[in-house]
Design a protein around this motif. Structure first.
Motif, PDB file in Angstrom:
ATOM      1  N   LEU A   1       0.824  -1.202   0.000  1.00 10.41           N
ATOM      2  CA  LEU A   1       0.000   0.000   0.000  1.00 10.41           C
ATOM      3  C   LEU A   1       0.862   1.258   0.000  1.00 10.41           C
ATOM      4  O   LEU A   1       0.609   2.196  -0.760  1.00 10.41           O
ATOM      5  CB  LEU A   1      -0.929  -0.006   1.215  1.00 10.41           C
ATOM      6  N   VAL A   2       1.891   1.264   0.838  1.00 11.84           N
ATOM      7  CA  VAL A   2       2.798   2.415   0.899  1.00 11.84           C
ATOM      8  C   VAL A   2       3.487   2.606  -0.450  1.00 11.84           C
ATOM      9  O   VAL A   2       3.569   3.728  -0.972  1.00 11.84           O
ATOM     10  CB  VAL A   2       3.824   2.245   2.040  1.00 11.84           C
ATOM     11  N   LEU A   3       4.002   1.532  -1.053  1.00 12.36           N
ATOM     12  CA  LEU A   3       4.654   1.636  -2.364  1.00 12.36           C
ATOM     13  C   LEU A   3       3.674   2.107  -3.430  1.00 12.36           C
ATOM     14  O   LEU A   3       4.017   2.931  -4.287  1.00 12.36           O
ATOM     15  CB  LEU A   3       5.276   0.306  -2.767  1.00 12.36           C
ATOM     16  N   GLY A   4       2.452   1.612  -3.381  1.00 17.45           N
ATOM     17  CA  GLY A   4       1.438   2.024  -4.344  1.00 17.45           C
ATOM     18  C   GLY A   4       1.114   3.499  -4.211  1.00 17.45           C
ATOM     19  O   GLY A   4       0.984   4.210  -5.216  1.00 17.45           O
ATOM     20  N   LEU A   5       0.974   3.985  -3.002  1.00 19.67           N
ATOM     21  CA  LEU A   5       0.715   5.412  -2.785  1.00 19.67           C
ATOM     22  C   LEU A   5       1.896   6.259  -3.219  1.00 19.67           C
ATOM     23  O   LEU A   5       1.742   7.331  -3.799  1.00 19.67           O
ATOM     24  CB  LEU A   5       0.376   5.674  -1.313  1.00 19.67           C
ATOM     25  N   TYR A   6       3.078   5.771  -2.947  1.00 15.48           N
ATOM     26  CA  TYR A   6       4.310   6.488  -3.333  1.00 15.48           C
ATOM     27  C   TYR A   6       4.364   6.643  -4.842  1.00 15.48           C
ATOM     28  O   TYR A   6       4.654   7.707  -5.360  1.00 15.48           O
ATOM     29  CB  TYR A   6       5.527   5.734  -2.784  1.00 15.48           C
ATOM     30  N   GLU A   7       4.071   5.557  -5.546  1.00 18.48           N
ATOM     31  CA  GLU A   7       4.097   5.599  -7.023  1.00 18.48           C
ATOM     32  C   GLU A   7       2.950   6.455  -7.561  1.00 18.48           C
ATOM     33  O   GLU A   7       3.110   7.169  -8.544  1.00 18.48           O
ATOM     34  CB  GLU A   7       3.980   4.171  -7.586  1.00 18.48           C
ATOM     35  N   ALA A   8       1.779   6.382  -6.912  1.00 21.68           N
ATOM     36  CA  ALA A   8       0.637   7.154  -7.389  1.00 21.68           C
ATOM     37  C   ALA A   8       0.863   8.640  -7.249  1.00 21.68           C
ATOM     38  O   ALA A   8       0.354   9.448  -8.044  1.00 21.68           O
ATOM     39  CB  ALA A   8      -0.630   6.731  -6.630  1.00 21.68           C
ATOM     40  N   LEU A   9       1.614   9.042  -6.243  1.00 14.67           N
ATOM     41  CA  LEU A   9       1.886  10.477  -6.049  1.00 14.67           C
ATOM     42  C   LEU A   9       3.003  10.961  -6.948  1.00 14.67           C
ATOM     43  O   LEU A   9       3.345  12.133  -6.927  1.00 14.67           O
ATOM     44  CB  LEU A   9       2.219  10.737  -4.579  1.00 14.67           C
ATOM     45  N   GLY A  10       3.596  10.075  -7.697  1.00  6.28           N
ATOM     46  CA  GLY A  10       4.595  10.441  -8.688  1.00  6.28           C
ATOM     47  C   GLY A  10       5.995  10.613  -8.139  1.00  6.28           C
ATOM     48  O   GLY A  10       6.782  11.353  -8.691  1.00  6.28           O
ATOM     49  N   HIS A  11       6.320   9.975  -7.140  1.00  4.97           N
ATOM     50  CA  HIS A  11       7.673  10.092  -6.582  1.00  4.97           C
ATOM     51  C   HIS A  11       8.549   8.993  -7.061  1.00  4.97           C
ATOM     52  O   HIS A  11       8.400   7.975  -7.415  1.00  4.97           O
ATOM     53  CB  HIS A  11       7.640  10.075  -5.074  1.00  4.97           C
TER      54      HIS A  11
END
Length: 88
Positions: A78-88
């Motif tokens: 979930l953390v990795l998915g959110l990180y990628e979704a925010l464009g980082h």
């Protein structure tokens, strides 16, 4: 004491004396079983109880690592998915 209505044919009448006799017979049987249970050598089985307790605790300990690992993996994904979704 006479009944207020006639007793229909085929009815069963149980008197208080018969009920009392059955209750006393049941009491005597329970007392007999209770005395037999009291005379069992339960102390000799304490090692079985300890073994049973050890086996249950071992099973409980072995049960928790997999769900914990699944929860940690899910949070990490979930953390990795959110990180990628925010464009980082």
């Amino acid at each position: 004491m006479t009944p207020s209505a006639p007793i229909p044919d085929g009815s069963v009448v149980i008197t208080p004396t018969e009920v009392y006799a059955e209750v006393r017979a049941t009491h005597d049987e329970v007392k007999s079983v209770s005395s037999k249970l009291d005379s069992l050598p339960i102390a000799d089985h304490s090692h079985l109880l300890a073994d049973h307790e050890t086996r249950i605790r071992t099973l409980e300990r072995a049960r928790w690592p997999l769900p914990s690992l699944a929860a940690v993996t899910s949070v990490g994904a979930l953390v990795l998915g959110l990180y990628e979704a925010l464009g980082h």
